[in-house]
Motif scaffolding. Sequence first.
Motif, mmCIF file in Angstrom:
data_model
loop_
_atom_site.group_PDB
_atom_site.id
_atom_site.type_symbol
_atom_site.label_atom_id
_atom_site.label_comp_id
_atom_site.label_asym_id
_atom_site.label_seq_id
_atom_site.Cartn_x
_atom_site.Cartn_y
_atom_site.Cartn_z
ATOM 1 N N GLY A 113 10.977 -3.335 7.446
ATOM 2 C CA GLY A 113 11.268 -3.105 6.035
ATOM 3 C C GLY A 113 10.476 -1.969 5.428
ATOM 4 O O GLY A 113 10.284 -1.930 4.204
ATOM 5 N N LEU A 114 10.043 -1.015 6.250
ATOM 6 C CA LEU A 114 9.243 0.112 5.781
ATOM 7 C C LEU A 114 10.029 1.413 5.937
ATOM 8 O O LEU A 114 10.768 1.581 6.914
ATOM 9 C CB LEU A 114 7.938 0.213 6.580
ATOM 10 C CG LEU A 114 7.043 -1.030 6.573
ATOM 11 C CD1 LEU A 114 5.847 -0.820 7.492
ATOM 12 C CD2 LEU A 114 6.577 -1.369 5.159
ATOM 13 N N THR A 115 9.852 2.330 4.996
ATOM 14 C CA THR A 115 10.537 3.625 5.045
ATOM 15 C C THR A 115 9.593 4.694 5.573
ATOM 16 O O THR A 115 8.521 4.909 4.996
ATOM 17 C CB THR A 115 11.027 4.031 3.647
ATOM 18 O OG1 THR A 115 11.907 3.016 3.146
ATOM 19 C CG2 THR A 115 11.755 5.365 3.689
ATOM 20 N N PRO A 116 9.951 5.373 6.658
ATOM 21 C CA PRO A 116 9.077 6.430 7.180
ATOM 22 C C PRO A 116 8.927 7.554 6.163
ATOM 23 O O PRO A 116 9.867 7.850 5.406
ATOM 24 C CB PRO A 116 9.800 6.919 8.436
ATOM 25 C CG PRO A 116 10.747 5.822 8.798
ATOM 26 C CD PRO A 116 11.138 5.172 7.506
ATOM 27 N N PRO A 117 7.783 8.216 6.133
ATOM 28 C CA PRO A 117 7.573 9.324 5.205
ATOM 29 C C PRO A 117 8.232 10.593 5.733
ATOM 30 O O PRO A 117 8.615 10.663 6.911
ATOM 31 C CB PRO A 117 6.055 9.467 5.173
ATOM 32 C CG PRO A 117 5.643 9.066 6.561
ATOM 33 C CD PRO A 117 6.579 7.958 6.959
ATOM 34 N N PRO A 118 8.367 11.616 4.896
ATOM 35 C CA PRO A 118 8.918 12.886 5.369
ATOM 36 C C PRO A 118 8.148 13.461 6.558
ATOM 37 O O PRO A 118 8.755 14.046 7.457
ATOM 38 C CB PRO A 118 8.824 13.799 4.141
ATOM 39 C CG PRO A 118 8.870 12.864 2.974
ATOM 40 C CD PRO A 118 8.130 11.637 3.426
ATOM 41 N N LEU A 126 0.829 -1.207 0.000
ATOM 42 C CA LEU A 126 0.000 0.000 0.000
ATOM 43 C C LEU A 126 0.865 1.258 0.000
ATOM 44 O O LEU A 126 0.639 2.185 -0.789
ATOM 45 C CB LEU A 126 -0.927 -0.003 1.217
ATOM 46 C CG LEU A 126 -1.754 1.276 1.429
ATOM 47 C CD1 LEU A 126 -2.659 1.545 0.240
ATOM 48 C CD2 LEU A 126 -2.565 1.175 2.719
ATOM 49 N N LEU A 127 1.861 1.317 0.871
ATOM 50 C CA LEU A 127 2.694 2.514 0.960
ATOM 51 C C LEU A 127 3.442 2.777 -0.337
ATOM 52 O O LEU A 127 3.699 3.934 -0.693
ATOM 53 C CB LEU A 127 3.677 2.386 2.123
ATOM 54 C CG LEU A 127 3.053 2.263 3.520
ATOM 55 C CD1 LEU A 127 4.138 2.208 4.583
ATOM 56 C CD2 LEU A 127 2.077 3.398 3.802
ATOM 57 N N ALA A 128 3.791 1.720 -1.061
ATOM 58 C CA ALA A 128 4.518 1.886 -2.321
ATOM 59 C C ALA A 128 3.675 2.603 -3.373
ATOM 60 O O ALA A 128 4.227 3.164 -4.332
ATOM 61 C CB ALA A 128 4.964 0.527 -2.847
ATOM 62 N N THR A 129 2.363 2.609 -3.208
ATOM 63 C CA THR A 129 1.483 3.268 -4.186
ATOM 64 C C THR A 129 1.229 4.737 -3.846
ATOM 65 O O THR A 129 0.582 5.441 -4.635
ATOM 66 C CB THR A 129 0.121 2.550 -4.271
ATOM 67 O OG1 THR A 129 -0.603 2.739 -3.040
ATOM 68 C CG2 THR A 129 0.290 1.071 -4.544
#
Length: 230
Positions: free
Chosen positions: A123-128, A95-98
């Motif tokens: 394995g997830l990248t936090p958003p700005p 979902l986050l990749a979209t």
Amino acid sequence: MKTPHTFTVQALLFDMDGTLVDSTTAVARTWRRFARRHGLDAEEILRTSHGHRTAETVARHAPSGADVDAETAWLVAQDVADTTGVVAVPGAAELLATLPPDRWALVTSAGRELAARRMAAAGLTPPPVTVTADDVAAGKPDPEGYLTAARLLGVPAAGTVVFEDAPAGLDAARAAGARPVVVGPYSGTAARGLSRVPDLRPVRAGLRDDGRIELTLHAATLLREDVTSP
């Protein structure tokens, strides 16, 4: 009844633990260490701690005379050091990749260092735009975190959907004027009248030509307004 629920919104806001990241076993280990340290009931702490900042839970349960700041620092150090078993909630990475990075935010009751550690372990990248316990004066159920995230994204809170799994977070989202969606099994009073998905696999998001997000919850359950379970 499970049917697709569709919304058009300006941004998506996510809680972390239980929503994007499954840290259940790591959290339980830390609170059980704290309970043993003070001769407390670990199950009672676990029952009431979810969704709240660590310092607030320590203040609620620590023995009289305990140094809340020192105990909180000890607990946070334990959490930061122990990410064994921390994984992404099913569907979270997909979902986050979209999502464009300026159309979603993380709003968590964890501190900034712990949030970074758990997101990385999953394995997830936090958003700005990441709003943590370190960035607010009042934790959930106060709406400050969600209001802050919406402001930093440049959108009204009423134009967002919030994904949450705990009563404190759902109450915070409502108080902010956002539309909460329940992730996971919780069906107590804070979830009444809300859409619920078992995890993030049934969630689809697409960016429209006008810059807004078309959000679809497949196989969603609409929880009754008369829910009374805890």
